[in-house]
Design a protein around this motif. Structure first.
Motif, PDB file in Angstrom:
ATOM      1  N   LYS A 143       0.859  -1.178   0.000  1.00  0.00           N
ATOM      2  CA  LYS A 143       0.000   0.000   0.000  1.00  0.00           C
ATOM      3  C   LYS A 143       0.893   1.225   0.000  1.00  0.00           C
ATOM      4  N   LYS A 144       0.435   2.286  -0.606  1.00  0.00           N
ATOM      5  CA  LYS A 144       1.223   3.528  -0.629  1.00  0.00           C
ATOM      6  C   LYS A 144       1.432   4.032   0.796  1.00  0.00           C
ATOM      7  N   ALA A 145       2.673   4.334   1.132  1.00  0.00           N
ATOM      8  CA  ALA A 145       2.979   4.812   2.482  1.00  0.00           C
ATOM      9  C   ALA A 145       2.285   6.145   2.763  1.00  0.00           C
ATOM     10  N   ALA A 146       2.000   6.903   1.690  1.00  0.00           N
ATOM     11  CA  ALA A 146       1.343   8.207   1.854  1.00  0.00           C
ATOM     12  C   ALA A 146      -0.074   8.047   2.433  1.00  0.00           C
ATOM     13  N   ASP A 147      -0.672   6.852   2.263  1.00  0.00           N
ATOM     14  CA  ASP A 147      -2.023   6.598   2.783  1.00  0.00           C
ATOM     15  C   ASP A 147      -2.043   6.315   4.277  1.00  0.00           C
ATOM     16  N   GLY A 148      -0.886   6.346   4.907  1.00  0.00           N
ATOM     17  CA  GLY A 148      -0.830   6.058   6.339  1.00  0.00           C
ATOM     18  C   GLY A 148      -0.368   4.646   6.592  1.00  0.00           C
ATOM     19  N   GLU A 149      -0.376   4.246   7.864  1.00  0.00           N
ATOM     20  CA  GLU A 149       0.160   2.928   8.200  1.00  0.00           C
ATOM     21  C   GLU A 149      -0.670   1.815   7.547  1.00  0.00           C
ATOM     22  N   PHE A 150      -0.013   0.712   7.289  1.00  0.00           N
ATOM     23  CA  PHE A 150      -0.696  -0.401   6.631  1.00  0.00           C
ATOM     24  C   PHE A 150      -0.467  -1.679   7.435  1.00  0.00           C
ATOM     25  N   ASN A 151      -1.511  -2.121   8.094  1.00  0.00           N
ATOM     26  CA  ASN A 151      -1.493  -3.405   8.778  1.00  0.00           C
ATOM     27  C   ASN A 151      -2.708  -4.196   8.343  1.00  0.00           C
ATOM     28  N   ILE A 152      -2.511  -5.470   8.056  1.00  0.00           N
ATOM     29  CA  ILE A 152      -3.642  -6.297   7.637  1.00  0.00           C
ATOM     30  C   ILE A 152      -4.547  -6.562   8.833  1.00  0.00           C
ATOM     31  N   TYR A 153      -3.931  -6.768   9.988  1.00  0.00           N
ATOM     32  CA  TYR A 153      -4.707  -7.063  11.196  1.00  0.00           C
ATOM     33  C   TYR A 153      -4.544  -5.943  12.208  1.00  0.00           C
ATOM     34  N   SER A 154      -5.645  -5.580  12.850  1.00  0.00           N
ATOM     35  CA  SER A 154      -5.566  -4.521  13.849  1.00  0.00           C
ATOM     36  C   SER A 154      -6.018  -5.004  15.221  1.00  0.00           C
ATOM     37  N   ASP A 155      -6.298  -6.293  15.355  1.00  0.00           N
ATOM     38  CA  ASP A 155      -6.651  -6.799  16.688  1.00  0.00           C
ATOM     39  C   ASP A 155      -5.894  -8.085  17.005  1.00  0.00           C
ATOM     40  N   THR A 156      -5.780  -8.346  18.290  1.00  0.00           N
ATOM     41  CA  THR A 156      -4.992  -9.481  18.760  1.00  0.00           C
ATOM     42  C   THR A 156      -5.536 -10.801  18.227  1.00  0.00           C
ATOM     43  N   GLU A 157      -6.863 -10.938  18.239  1.00  0.00           N
ATOM     44  CA  GLU A 157      -7.486 -12.197  17.852  1.00  0.00           C
ATOM     45  C   GLU A 157      -7.107 -12.599  16.419  1.00  0.00           C
ATOM     46  N   SER A 158      -7.171 -11.675  15.481  1.00  0.00           N
ATOM     47  CA  SER A 158      -6.859 -12.069  14.105  1.00  0.00           C
ATOM     48  C   SER A 158      -5.360 -12.305  13.915  1.00  0.00           C
ATOM     49  N   ARG A 159      -4.526 -11.637  14.729  1.00  0.00           N
ATOM     50  CA  ARG A 159      -3.088 -11.912  14.672  1.00  0.00           C
ATOM     51  C   ARG A 159      -2.801 -13.333  15.174  1.00  0.00           C
ATOM     52  N   ILE A 160      -3.489 -13.716  16.237  1.00  0.00           N
ATOM     53  CA  ILE A 160      -3.325 -15.075  16.774  1.00  0.00           C
ATOM     54  C   ILE A 160      -3.720 -16.097  15.715  1.00  0.00           C
ATOM     55  N   LYS A 161      -4.865 -15.859  15.069  1.00  0.00           N
ATOM     56  CA  LYS A 161      -5.354 -16.789  14.041  1.00  0.00           C
ATOM     57  C   LYS A 161      -4.332 -16.944  12.917  1.00  0.00           C
ATOM     58  N   HIS A 162      -3.741 -15.830  12.512  1.00  0.00           N
ATOM     59  CA  HIS A 162      -2.760 -15.867  11.424  1.00  0.00           C
ATOM     60  C   HIS A 162      -1.521 -16.674  11.831  1.00  0.00           C
ATOM     61  N   TYR A 163      -0.998 -16.383  13.025  1.00  0.00           N
ATOM     62  CA  TYR A 163       0.159 -17.136  13.516  1.00  0.00           C
ATOM     63  C   TYR A 163      -0.164 -18.628  13.606  1.00  0.00           C
TER      64      TYR A 163
END
Lengths: 180, 109
Positions: free
Chosen positions: A89-109
């Motif tokens: 994603k363009k850095a000019a659009d601000g930060e880019f994270n696919i996940y913004s909560d703990t639960e979905s990060r856990i699922k991905h890991y």
């Protein structure tokens, strides 16, 4: 001009870091196939890269739906490799994270851990097969070598990938006990 | 209604997505709206949003809306069931805030 880099990564977060460092130097990833990274020149730091392991192969209709959804939010789909996808994603659009909560990060890991656990399991099974062969009267040197190799790969996957992921998942679970 | 008594706290993402969908929006619209609502504090990840949308569609809290401005992008809107979840959450949050303010008194910065 295209720049091709051959490199092998097992840890997707280190790989992300590598891609973002390249992007900061003005080299933006445009394609990937097995260990082969294709970069094109771009303004320094134009893109932020993220890598994700999907549940299905990138060609699967469910994955296609997801990729289309990502594109609608201003994310570029750069490349895929079986179930792994590369987004930017363009850095000019601000930060880019696919996940913004703990639960979905856990699922991905967990999804990644399942993948590597499977690979470790295959090697452990190969070790067992070779071990049985070595113990039989008509064993060959190949069995001994094969057994040693598969045991080494098993241990490598376990200690460098599966256990560190387990540690990360545990830490996130702990965090989830007190925050969302 | 046993379901409403079983209902736990909504996640921040789910609460803000439901609020956003009182007016139908597509995915990117939801992300922008939440960023504005929270004064830039909440940057919802697209992957997290996608998962939340699918879960809420299954639960019947939101539904696809046809006839949006951009036909290629899927728009979603809140359902009556979804609204009930929001009302219950507001009541819960009010209780939390009331108790919090009473106990810390004027110490809130």
């Amino acid at each position: 001009m295209k720049h091709i880099v051959w490199k092998a990564y097992w840890d997707f977060e280190k790989e992300e870091k590598f891609l973002n460092e390249m992007s900061a130097k003005g080299l933006a990833l445009t394609d990937y196939s097995w260990c082969r990274y294709v970069f094109e020149e771009a303004p320094r730091g134009e893109y932020i890269y993220r890598i994700e392991l999907l549940e299905n192969s990138a060609k699967h209709p469910e994955s296609q739906n997801y990729i289309r959804f990502m594109e609608e939010t201003g994310v570029d789909f750069v490349a895929s490799f079986i179930c792994w996808v590369f987004f930017r994603k363009k850095a000019a659009d601000g930060e880019f994270n696919i996940y913004s909560d703990t639960e979905s990060r856990i699922k991905h890991y967990k999804r990644i851990r399942t993948l590597f656990s499977g690979a470790a399991g295959v090697n452990l099974a190969a070790f067992a097969v070779n071990l049985t062969a070595v113990l039989s009267p008509d064993s060959s040197l190949a069995n001994l070598f094969g057994g040693f190799l598969s045991l080494t790969i098993f241990a490598l996957i376990l200690f460098t990938l599966v256990l560190p992921l387990t540690k990360k998942i545990k830490a996130l679970h702990k965090q989830k006990e007190i925050t969302e | 209604m046993s379901e409403s008594t079983e209902r736990g706290a909504l996640t921040e993402a789910v609460y803000y997505i439901l609020l956003s969908l009182f007016t139908p929006l597509h995915g990117y619209g939801i992300m922008q709206n939440i960023r504005e609502l929270s004064g830039g504090r909440v940057a919802l990840g697209a992957g997290t949003l996608y998962g939340a949308i699918n879960t809420m569609l299954e639960k019947g809290w939101i539904k696809p809306v046809t006839g949006g401005l951009d036909a290629r992008k899927k728009e979603y809107g809140i359902t009556d069931e979804g609204k009930r979840a929001v009302y219950a959450e507001i009541a819960r949050l009010e209780e939390l805030i009331k108790n919090g303010k009473e106990i810390v008194k004027g110490d809130v910065k």
